[in-house]
Design an enzyme around this catalytic site. Structure first.
Site, PDB file in Angstrom:
ATOM      1  N   SER A   1       0.552  -1.510  -0.453  1.00 57.88           N
ATOM      2  CA  SER A   1      -0.380   0.507  -0.016  1.00 57.88           C
ATOM      3  C   SER A   1       0.769   0.793   0.184  1.00 57.88           C
ATOM      4  O   SER A   1       1.459   1.807  -1.105  1.00 57.88           O
ATOM      5  CB  SER A   1      -1.051  -0.003   0.917  1.00 57.88           C
ATOM      6  OG  SER A   1      -1.495   0.756   1.556  1.00 57.88           O
TER       7      SER A   1
ATOM      8  N   ASP B   1      -2.830   6.294  -3.448  1.00 60.83           N
ATOM      9  CA  ASP B   1      -1.269   6.023  -2.359  1.00 60.83           C
ATOM     10  C   ASP B   1      -0.816   4.662  -3.289  1.00 60.83           C
ATOM     11  O   ASP B   1      -1.528   3.813  -4.926  1.00 60.83           O
ATOM     12  CB  ASP B   1      -1.223   5.345  -1.557  1.00 60.83           C
ATOM     13  CG  ASP B   1      -2.634   4.021  -1.500  1.00 60.83           C
ATOM     14  OD1 ASP B   1      -3.055   3.906  -2.258  1.00 60.83           O
ATOM     15  OD2 ASP B   1      -2.513   3.419  -0.025  1.00 60.83           O
TER      16      ASP B   1
ATOM     17  N   ASP C   1      -1.031   1.228  -3.678  1.00 65.41           N
ATOM     18  CA  ASP C   1      -2.039   0.595  -4.430  1.00 65.41           C
ATOM     19  C   ASP C   1      -3.367   1.055  -4.955  1.00 65.41           C
ATOM     20  O   ASP C   1      -4.132   0.176  -5.302  1.00 65.41           O
ATOM     21  CB  ASP C   1      -2.089  -0.388  -3.522  1.00 65.41           C
ATOM     22  CG  ASP C   1      -2.858  -1.037  -2.321  1.00 65.41           C
ATOM     23  OD1 ASP C   1      -2.693   0.499  -2.139  1.00 65.41           O
ATOM     24  OD2 ASP C   1      -3.119  -1.673  -1.913  1.00 65.41           O
TER      25      ASP C   1
ATOM     26  N   ASP D   1      -6.033   2.352  -3.670  1.00 62.78           N
ATOM     27  CA  ASP D   1      -7.014   1.938  -2.720  1.00 62.78           C
ATOM     28  C   ASP D   1      -7.779   3.141  -1.733  1.00 62.78           C
ATOM     29  O   ASP D   1      -8.452   3.606  -1.193  1.00 62.78           O
ATOM     30  CB  ASP D   1      -7.583   0.942  -1.624  1.00 62.78           C
ATOM     31  CG  ASP D   1      -6.005   1.034  -0.518  1.00 62.78           C
ATOM     32  OD1 ASP D   1      -5.956   1.873  -0.415  1.00 62.78           O
ATOM     33  OD2 ASP D   1      -6.397   0.196   0.074  1.00 62.78           O
TER      34      ASP D   1
END
Length: 440
Positions: free
Chosen positions: A97, A237, A239, A241
């Site tokens: 992440s 960010d 990834d 999400d």
């Protein structure tokens, strides 16, 4: 649990997160899944270590008889969507992440694209430590194939969340993709909807993910929004999400104000299911008051989008989120999706007829005063003599408090929030002195 944290398994690549761990974890996951189609989807972000972990996962899954579909760099919410859409038994995302490149992680999804329950994670860990896997013979071993064109499915899905009567013609948007998983998909979506798109941090090299970029460093996006005289800026960010919004003045929109504006938007369209919103214990009390004044119920969860989603399911809601930028529109996504959130934010902005600086500034936040104290032990807070009485006193003054131990350090975290900053400081000093005397 020894392996799983709040969002999958995460650690330093090559040290904690080795290919051996990844392979065993994949076999444990596969053997715990109900096998229907015999397919598992694997995606990743743009970290160099993703190659190593991906190959280890494929090795483990094929060894126990699963066929693996590898789709390369894609956002975490895309893995959740595509796992269900492509009729897979499960999905795996390789990402840490918002962490630096040297960390990596493994997130798991069931056949419906949902994150796993704690009970399921415990089952996987048990299997992992039993270390006794049902390896297949040479005729039963699975195969893997790489599919590069699934990006189109996800783009169509994301665009379906955007109102059909609205377009982005004439709107200038700056996107910061954090050199991460959405570096291709994000600009494609906004360009197809008609926006004039300027993309920054969209050249991943395996090491620059989240580095002075994206949702963790929105100050760089803020400069670009001003430089290009854009209407709005969106930072994702690694990834994708999580979403951070920057208005046309280069100001970073507070996460609670963003949640408030989006809830207001859904409410006005009669699209807010059961007239409720799920937020975490960290959300500002002024957000709760703003929503309550419109007749919207507010439900609080522990910190983490996983817990927000649990409350949403329990109360049958379709909207919730964290002030950190994880926002869940469950009509369109099973997890926080930065791109769905960005499209909803820009749809609201256009239909409000206002500038972003006005549209996302619907209420004033209460002052929040925070402190940490070192502790030598962590007894249950409700067993500390006098603690309940003191916290009740804070509440009687009309102030909200949050007292919790850090999950990773020997610290107690304190927060007091209310209308007067001076009064909040005064109450925090009281709490600090009391807990210091009991725990230090």
């Amino acid at each position: 649990m020894k392996l799983f944290g709040t969002d999958g398994v995460r650690g330093k690549a090559g040290e904690f997160l080795t290919p051996f761990l990844a392979m065993k974890l994949a076999m444990s996951f596969g053997e715990c899944l109900p096998k229907k189609t015999g397919k598992i989807l694997v995606g990743k972000d743009t970290r160099r270590s993703g190659y190593m972990i991906e190959n280890a996962l494929v090795s483990g899954l094929t060894a126990i008889g699963y066929d693996v579909i590898q789709i390369g760099p894609m956002p975490t919410p895309a893995i959740a969507f595509l796992t269900e859409d492509m009729r897979c038994d499960g999905g795996i995302m390789i990402s840490a992440s918002h962490n630096p490149y040297y960390d990596n992680g493994i997130k798991f999804f069931d056949s419906f694209g949902n994150k796993l329950s704690q009970e399921f994670e415990e089952k996987i860990e048990k299997r992992y430590f039993e270390n006794n896997f049902n390896l297949k013979t040479e005729k039963e071993i699975g195969k893997s194939k790489r599919i590069d064109d699934v990006i189109g499915r996800y783009i169509v899905h994301i665009k379906s969340s955007f109102p059909k009567h609205v377009n982005l013609n004439g709107m200038r948007i700056v996107l910061d993709t954090a050199n991460g998983a959405a570096y291709k998909v994000a600009p494609t979506i906004f360009t197809e909807l008609g926006a004039d798109v300027i993309t920054i941090n969209d050249e991943p090299d395996g090491f620059n993910i989240n580095q002075n970029a994206g949702a963790m460093h929105p100050e760089f996006l803020a400069k670009k929004v001003l430089e290009y005289r854009a209407d709005i800026g969106f930072a994702l960010d690694g990834d994708a999400d999580r979403l951070v919004v920057v208005d046309e003045k280069g100001e970073i929109v507070n996460g609670d104000k963003l949640l408030g504006a989006l809830a207001y938007y859904l409410h006005k369209q009669n699209k807010l299911k059961n007239n409720g919103v799920a937020v975490t214990v960290m959300s500002n009390g002024a957000l709760e008051k703003f929503l309550n004044d419109m007749g919207i119920k507010v439900y609080r969860s522990n910190v983490g989008d996983k817990y927000v989603l649990e409350v949403m399911k329990e109360k049958d809601l379709n909207f919730g989120g964290e002030q950190s930028g994880h926002i869940i529109f469950s009509d369109y996504a099973k997890t926080g999706d930065g791109l769905v959130s960005a499209l909803q934010a820009v749809a609201y902005l256009i239909q409000s007829g206002k500038k972003a600086s006005e549209a996302f500034d619907l209420f004033e936040l209460y002052p929040q005063i925070q402190a940490n104290i070192q502790v030598s032990s962590k007894p249950p807070l409700n067993e500390i003599e006098g603690a309940k009485e003191l916290l009740d006193e804070v509440e009687k003054e009309g102030y909200r408090h949050l007292v919790r131990y850090s999950g990773t350090e020997n610290k107690l975290r304190l927060l007091v929030e209310g209308e007067s900053e001076n009064k909040a400081k005064e109450l925090l000093v009281k709490l600090k002195e009391f807990f210091k005397s009991k725990l230090s």
